[in-house]
Design a protein around this motif. Structure first.
Motif, PDB file in Angstrom:
ATOM      1  N   GLY A 105       0.814  -1.214   0.000  1.00  0.00           N
ATOM      2  CA  GLY A 105       0.000   0.000   0.000  1.00  0.00           C
ATOM      3  C   GLY A 105       0.843   1.257   0.000  1.00  0.00           C
TER       4      GLY A 105
ATOM      5  N   ASP B 129      -3.875   1.372  -9.622  1.00  0.00           N
ATOM      6  CA  ASP B 129      -2.597   1.832  -9.078  1.00  0.00           C
ATOM      7  C   ASP B 129      -1.824   0.601  -8.590  1.00  0.00           C
TER       8      ASP B 129
ATOM      9  N   HIS C   5       0.709   0.218  -6.890  1.00  0.00           N
ATOM     10  CA  HIS C   5       1.165   0.223  -5.503  1.00  0.00           C
ATOM     11  C   HIS C   5       0.056  -0.167  -4.529  1.00  0.00           C
ATOM     12  N   ARG C   6      -1.177  -0.057  -4.998  1.00  0.00           N
ATOM     13  CA  ARG C   6      -2.293  -0.443  -4.136  1.00  0.00           C
ATOM     14  C   ARG C   6      -2.907  -1.765  -4.596  1.00  0.00           C
TER      15      ARG C   6
ATOM     16  N   ASN D 187      -6.971  -4.572   5.026  1.00  0.00           N
ATOM     17  CA  ASN D 187      -6.824  -3.279   4.345  1.00  0.00           C
ATOM     18  C   ASN D 187      -7.735  -3.251   3.124  1.00  0.00           C
TER      19      ASN D 187
ATOM     20  N   GLY E  37      -8.696  -0.954   1.479  1.00  0.00           N
ATOM     21  CA  GLY E  37      -8.327   0.044   0.479  1.00  0.00           C
ATOM     22  C   GLY E  37      -7.495  -0.566  -0.643  1.00  0.00           C
ATOM     23  N   LEU E  38      -6.998  -1.770  -0.454  1.00  0.00           N
ATOM     24  CA  LEU E  38      -6.174  -2.413  -1.479  1.00  0.00           C
ATOM     25  C   LEU E  38      -7.056  -3.138  -2.496  1.00  0.00           C
ATOM     26  N   GLU E  39      -6.582  -3.186  -3.737  1.00  0.00           N
ATOM     27  CA  GLU E  39      -7.214  -4.034  -4.754  1.00  0.00           C
ATOM     28  C   GLU E  39      -6.556  -5.402  -4.634  1.00  0.00           C
TER      29      GLU E  39
END
Ligand SMILES: Cc1ncc(C[n+]2csc(CCOP(=O)(O)OP(=O)(O)O)c2C)c(N)n1
Ligand SMILES: [Mg+2]
Lengths: 554, 270
Positions: A399, B34, B36-37, B77, B79-81
Motif C-alpha cells: 500500500g 494503481d 502500488h495499491r 486493508n 483500500g487495497l485491490e
C-alpha cells in the motif's frame, strides 16, 4: 485454612452460573479463591462439576476431595459422595437423600421465579452452612441483575434468603476460612489471555472453533467493537492460518486460536509463516489426544508437536504460561517476539489453565499496542528479504511506495521465486540466524524456593506451574528440601541459563501432564538433563499439588 | 511489463499463461489500477507464478490457499485491490472448500482462474475440471469423475459476477478482465480457459477456438436460470462472456462495523 466446595450435576443445569456466583461473592469478601472445572463433552446430561476452593491464604491449585458437595442430581450424589471429606457436608437438590441435606433448590426457584434461579437458592444455602453473612451474595446478584430490573433483583434476593432459611438447621455446620483481604478481581486463564491480546493490539482474529480454545475466540468476538478487532470464523483451520498469513502481511497483528487437531491442520501454514517471515501467533489450548481425544479434558501432550510442526527448518518460539497472570504477560510477549523476529510463535495453554479462575490484583487493561516493527521508509528498490546480520529484514507492508513481494517458494532478496541454490542457501541461513537473537532474549526458567540449593528439583512447564509450586510448599512443610524450575518459554532455550538453574541435585523430577515427559525429552536432546525421574499424569485431569507432593515423597 | 527480477517465466512455448500475463498488464492499465495499491495473490502451480512477472505487491502462498490469504488481506486493508491469479487445481481442487466459502463471504476480491483443465506444474494429472475420458499418467483408464462446474456452483451460491473467457482471445479476455476489475459487488470470478500444449492434448487452442461463442446481447445476466443454462453448456459450444451479474449482495467488508470508517490497518495506533 482452606475449604473446597464442589458443585456437581448435569450439563445444562447452570453449574457454571452457580460457580461464578460463589467465586465472585467469595472474592468480594476478601477470601482467596481458586476454581476449576471438570466437564464431559456434551451439551446435556452427564456429570460435570466445578470446584470452588477458598482459603485465608493464597491458594494455587485444586483438591481432589471436597468439604462441601452441592449435588444437583442423584448421579452426582452417588458418584461424588465418597470424595467428601470426613466431617464434610452434602447439599442435595431434592426432597430427601440419604447422608445429605436435601434442599429443593430448583422447586423453590420455580415457585418464586424460574428454574434458572436455583443458583440463588443454592448460594443462600452454601453461605449459610459456611456461616457467612448473605450480604456479599445479594450484593453481587444486585449488580449482575441490575440491568434486568428491580423485580428480577428482588426475586433473586428473596431466593437467597429462602435458601438460607432452608439450610438454617445446619447454619455454620462447616468451619470456613475468614476473609483475608484478598483482591476482589477474578480472572480465568482464558480472559487474562484474551484481554492481553486485545490491549496489545491484535486487530484480526481467525479460527475454527475447537474446545478448549474457543473461550479466547469468543471473548475477542464479544469485544470486537470495543477494541477494533475483526473476527472471522474460518471454514477450517487451514483457512485460519492462511488468513493469519494474509492479515499479518497486510500489517495487522493477528491471533489464531486452536487445539491440537486444528494445529495439525495448520502445519503447512505455520511453515509458510516461517518462510514468508510473518508474525503469526497461535494460541494453542491443549486437550488430550490422539485424534479427537477427550475434548473437554486437559493435558500437556502437544509440546513436541508444537515444536516440530511445519515442514522444513525455520525459527519459532513457544511460550507456556503457568498462571492467569503469566497468560496476560506472555500473550503480549508472544506478539512482540513474533513481530520482532518475523516468525511464528505458539502460545501453549490447556483446558485446565484456560478454565481455572482465581482472584488477583487487577491486570493492566489499558490499550498499549505493541511495536509492529514495520519499516515506514521503504520505497523503490525495496527488498523484503534483504540479507542482514541479525537475519531480520526490514518489513514493509503493501500500500506504500515499496512493492512487497512474498513467495512460499525459495526466493531472492526481492521476494521473487528462485532456484539459484547459492541464494537459497543464503536465505536459509538468514532465516535460521534469527534464532540466535531469539535465544539471547529468551526467558530463563523460573526457580522457586531454591535459596538454599534444594536437594530435589521439580521441573515443569506451562500449566503445571501452580500445582508444582504448591507441591514444593507442601514438601518443604514435610521437611523435604525441594524447589521448582518452571519453563514459561519452552523454545528457544538459553542453554547456559537452564544448565545453571538445573545445577547438580540429589534428585530431579520432571512433572508433566503427558505420558512421555516431553519437556524432559527436549532437555535431554539439548544435553541439559542427566538422570531424572518422570512424574506424569495423562488421564485428562490436572495434576494437583497434593498428588505431586505425595508422589515425590513416595 | 517490466520484470523485477532476472528469472524469466518458466512456462512452455505456446502456454496460455503468456497471453494471460500480457493481457492482464493492459487490463490493469485500462482499468486504471494503481500498482502500488494492488496485491496479487496466488497459490502454487504454473498459473500461480504469474504474479512474479508483474509489477505489484505479491503474496504467493501455498497450493490451494490463495483465497483465505486474499480474504484476510482485504479485511486487513480494504483500500487495497486484491486480485487472485491461480490455476484450476489450486482454486477448485486443493482450495475447493475456500472457494465455496469465499463466495459465501462475498469478500471483495477478484479471482482469475487459469483453467487449463489439468495439473500443469506436476506434469499432467487430471484436475477437477478435466473432461471425462482424458487419459493421463495417473488416470490411465481415462478420467472417471464428472468435471466440477465452477461457474454453476458460483452462480448457485450467489457470486455477484461470474464470467468466462479464453486465454488466447486477447480482445475478449481484456474486456472481461476490465469488467471484472471495475466490478465492485464483492467476490468476482473470471474463469479463463487456457490451452496447455504440454499436458492437455485434448482441449487445445484449436479445440477451444472452434467451440467458444461470445454470449449475445439477448442474454440477461441477472437471470439466474438463464445464467445456469449457459454455465452448464459445454462441449460443441462453450459460451464466453459475462454469464451472471447481480447487484444487491453486501460485501463482507461493508458489513463489519469495525471496518465502517477506515481500513483496519490504518486503525493501528502502535
Ligand atoms: C500441499 C501441496 N500439495 C501438492 C503440491 C504439488 N502441486 C503443486 S501445483 C499442483 C497442481 C497445479 O495445478 P493447477 O493449480 O491447475 O496449476 P497449473 O500448473 O495447471 O497452472 C500440485 C498438485 C503442492 N505444492 N502442495
Ligand atoms: Mg491447471
Amino acid at each position: 485454612m482452606d475449604l473446597n466446595i464442589r458443585i456437581a450435576g448435569e450439563a445444562g443445569q447452570g453449574i457454571k452460573t452457580t460457580g461464578h456466583l460463589l467465586v465472585d461473592a467469595f472474592a468480594s469478601m476478601g477470601l482467596w479463591v481458586f476454581s476449576t472445572q471438570s466437564y464431559m463433552s456434551r451439551i446435556r446430561g452427564g456429570l460435570n462439576w466445578q470446584d470452588v476452593r477458598i482459603a485465608d491464604y493464597p491458594i494455587t491449585s485444586s483438591r481432589e476431595d471436597a468439604d462441601l458437595l452441592v449435588a444437583l442430581t442423584a448421579e452426582a450424589l452417588a458418584t461424588l459422595a465418597e470424595e467428601v471429606t470426613e466431617g464434610g457436608l452434602i447439599l442435595y437438590d431434592g426432597n430427601e437423600a440419604e447422608g445429605a441435606v436435601a434442599i429443593p433448590f430448583t422447586d423453590t426457584a420455580k415457585q418464586r421465579g424460574k428454574a434458572i434461579m436455583a443458583n440463588s437458592v443454592a448460594g443462600g444455602a452454601v453461605f449459610t452452612v459456611l456461616g457467612y453473612p448473605l450480604d456479599p451474595l445479594t450484593g453481587y446478584l444486585d449488580e449482575v441483575f441490575q440491568a434486568k430490573g428491580e423485580e428480577v433483583v428482588q426475586t433473586n434476593r428473596d431466593l437467597v434468603h429462602r435458601g438460607a432459611e432452608l439450610a438454617s438447621e445446619h447454619a455454620g455446620a462447616l468451619q470456613a476460612p475468614e476473609p483475608a483481604g484478598a483482591p476482589r478481581t477474578v480472572y480465568d486463564g482464558m480472559e487474562a489471555t484474551a484481554l492481553s491480546a486485545a490491549v496489545s493490539g491484535v486487530k484480526f482474529v481467525c479460527a475454527y472453533p475447537m474446545t478448549p480454545s474457543t473461550g479466547v475466540f469468543t471473548w475477542l468476538a464479544q469485544h470486537d467493537e470495543q477494541y477494533g478487532i475483526v473476527v472471522e470464523q474460518a471454514e477450517d483451520e487451514i483457512a485460519a492460518v492462511n488468513m493469519a498469513c494474509g492479515a499479518t502481511y497486510a500489517g495487522v497483528p493477528t491471533l489464531v486460536t486452536t487445539s491440537g487437531g486444528g494445529l495439525a491442520l495448520m502445519s503447512e501454514g505455520i511453515s509458510l509463516a516461517g518462510m514468508h517471515e510473518l508474525p503469526v501467533v497461535i494460541y494453542l489450548a491443549q486437550r488430550p489426544g490422539p485424534a479427537t481425544g477427550l475434548p473437554t479434558r486437559t493435558g500437556q501432550g502437544d509440546l513436541l508437536f508444537a515444536l516440530r510442526t511445519g515442514h522444513g527448518e525455520f525459527p519459532r518460539a513457544i511460550f507456556a504460561p503457568g498462571s492467569p497472570r503469566q497468560c496476560h504477560e506472555l500473550m503480549r510477549r508472544a506478539l512482540e517476539t513474533a513481530h520482532r523476529w518475523q516468525t511464528p510463535v505458539i502460545f501453549m495453554t490447556d483446558q485446565y489453565l484456560a478454565d481455572l479462575s482465581l482472584n488477583m490484583e487487577p491486570l493492566d487493561g489499558s490499550v498499549r499496542p505493541i511495536d509492529r516493527c514495520i519499516a515506514t521508509d521503504a520505497g523503490e528498490g525495496y527488498r523484503r528479504y534483504e540479507i542482514t546480520e541479525s537475519g531480520v529484514s526490514p518489513r514493509a507492508i503493501p500500500g506504500g511506495d515499496a512493492f512487497v513481494v512474498l513467495d512460499s517458494d525459495e526466493h531472492d532478496e526481492t521476494g521473487h521465486i528462485t532456484e539459484n541454490l547459492e541464494i537459497a542457501q543464503a536465505m536459509m541461513d538468514k532465516r535460521l540466524r534469527k534464532i540466535d537473537g531469539m535465544i539471547a532474549e529468551a526467558l530463563p526458567p523460573e526457580l522457586y524456593r531454591d535459596d538454599d540449593g534444594a536437594e530435589t528439583l521439580l521441573i515443569c512447564w506451562g500449566s503445571t506451574y501452580l500445582p508444582c509450586r504448591e507441591a514444593v510448599d507442601i514438601l518443604r512443610m514435610r521437611g523435604i528440601s525441594a524447589a521448582m524450575l518452571h519453563f514459561a518459554q519452552v523454545w528457544p532455550l538459553d542453554r547456559d541459563a537452564v544448565r545453571e538453574r538445573i545445577g547438580s541435585r540429589g534428585r530431579v523430577v520432571c512433572v508433566e501432564g503427558n505420558a512421555w515427559g516431553q519437556l524432559a525429552m527436549i532437555l535431554r536432546e539439548q544435553q541439559l538433563l542427566g538422570d531424572a525421574e518422570l512424574l506424569t499424569r495423562y488421564d485428562g485431569l490436572p495434576l494437583t499439588a497434593a498428588e505431586i507432593a505425595d508422589r515425590v515423597e513416595g | 511489463m517490466r520484470r523485477l527480477h532476472s528469472e524469466s517465466p518458466t512456462w512452455c512455448p505456446g502456454c496460455g499463461n503468456f497471453s494471460i500475463l500480457r493481457t492482464l498488464d493492459s487490463a490493469l492499465d485500462e482499468a486504471g489500477i494503481d500498482r502500488h495499491r494492488l496485491v496479487l495473490v496466488s497459490g502454487i502451480g504454473q498459473a500461480a507464478k504469474l504474479p512474479h512477472y508483474t509489477r505489484a505487491n505479491v503474496f504467493n502462498g501455498l497450493h490451494g490457499r490463495a483465497l483465505p490469504a486474499a480474504t484476510a488481506i482485504k479485511l486487513a486493508n480494504h483500500g487495497l485491490e486484491v486480485l487472485i491469479t491461480s490455476g484450476d487445481g489450486d482454486m477448485y481442487g486443493e482450495g475447493g472448500n475456500h472457494f465455496i466459502h469465499a463466495i459465501r463471504r462475498n469478500i471483495g476480491v477478484k479471482c482469475f482462474v487459469h483453467n487449463n483443465q489439468v495439473y500443469g506444474l506436476t506434469k499432467g494429472q487430471a484436475s477437477p475440471t478435466s473432461d471425462c475420458g482424458m487419459q493421463t499418467p495417473i488416470q490411465t483408464h481415462g478420467v472417471m469423475l464428472r468435471p466440477f462446474n465452477p461457474l454453476a456452483i458460483a452462480i448457485v451460491e450467489g457470486t455477484p459476477f461470474v464470467a468466462r473467457s479464453l486465454a488466447v482471445d486477447r480482445a475478449h479476455l481484456q474486456e472481461m478482465m476490465v469488467a471484472a476489475l471495475k466490478h465492485d459487488g464483492g467476490f468476482t470470478l473470471l474463469d479463463i480457459l487456457q490451452p496447455c500444449p504440454s499436458f492437455n492434448k485434448r482441449n487445445t487452442a484449436k479445440w477451444y477456438r472452434e467451440r467458444v461463442r461470445p454470449i449475445g446481447d439477448d442474454h440477461d445476466p441477472t437471470d439466474m436460470h438463464a445464467a445456469l443454462d449457459l454455465a452448464m453448456t459445454w462441449g460443441d459450444e462453450i459460451p464466453i462472456g459475462i454469464i451472471y451479474r447481480k447487484k444487491g449482495r453486501p460485501k463482507l467488508e461493508d458489513l463489519n462495523p469495525v471496518l465502517a470508517n477506515v481500513p483496519l490497518v490504518e486503525q493501528y495506533a502502535g
